[in-house]
Design an enzyme around this catalytic site. Sequence first.
Site, mmCIF file in Angstrom:
data_model
loop_
_atom_site.group_PDB
_atom_site.id
_atom_site.type_symbol
_atom_site.label_atom_id
_atom_site.label_comp_id
_atom_site.label_asym_id
_atom_site.label_seq_id
_atom_site.Cartn_x
_atom_site.Cartn_y
_atom_site.Cartn_z
ATOM 1 C CG HIS A 22 -9.365 -3.532 -4.742
ATOM 2 N ND1 HIS A 22 -9.870 -3.744 -3.482
ATOM 3 C CD2 HIS A 22 -10.320 -3.950 -5.608
ATOM 4 C CE1 HIS A 22 -11.071 -4.280 -3.583
ATOM 5 N NE2 HIS A 22 -11.371 -4.402 -4.864
ATOM 6 C CE1 TYR B 1 -3.509 -2.669 0.347
ATOM 7 C CE2 TYR B 1 -2.352 -3.348 2.328
ATOM 8 C CZ TYR B 1 -3.302 -3.582 1.362
ATOM 9 O OH TYR B 1 -4.051 -4.725 1.398
#
Length: 147
Positions: free
Chosen positions: A102, A24
């Site tokens: 995402h 991330y």
Amino acid sequence: MSKKFLMLHGVNHNMFGKRDPKQYGTITLEEINSNIQALANELEIEVEAYQTNHEGEMVEKIHEAFLNGIDGVVLNAGAWTHYSYAIRDALAILTVPVVEIHMSNIHSREEFRHTSVFADIATGQISGFGEESYLLGIRAAVAASQK
């Protein structure tokens, strides 16, 4: 009157910047929301960002969006993507574009992440572009709302 969109951030997203930087990055949720607001200003739209770690609260926010006539929803539900039929059923109430996003490519990760219970009701899905997935999702929702 500008169009209004809802950016929904799911479970654990308040930990961006600290959680699994390999997947991330180091960007925080606050920084993501700031980038979204800058894009919203550029596109002359309104975007409300909302994050919760509580599934029922996410469902309530989706109901609220329906009742308030939102023009589109961008959703990064995190782990809920793979199993939350409650959120799926709430999203199915919407009659506006729903873009699932995402940061990581869910199809190149663990097998359980390959399934999205939202995929068949979402207008489209964007994954794997890191923080840019959010901005692509906003642009896609705006474009889909104009059709």
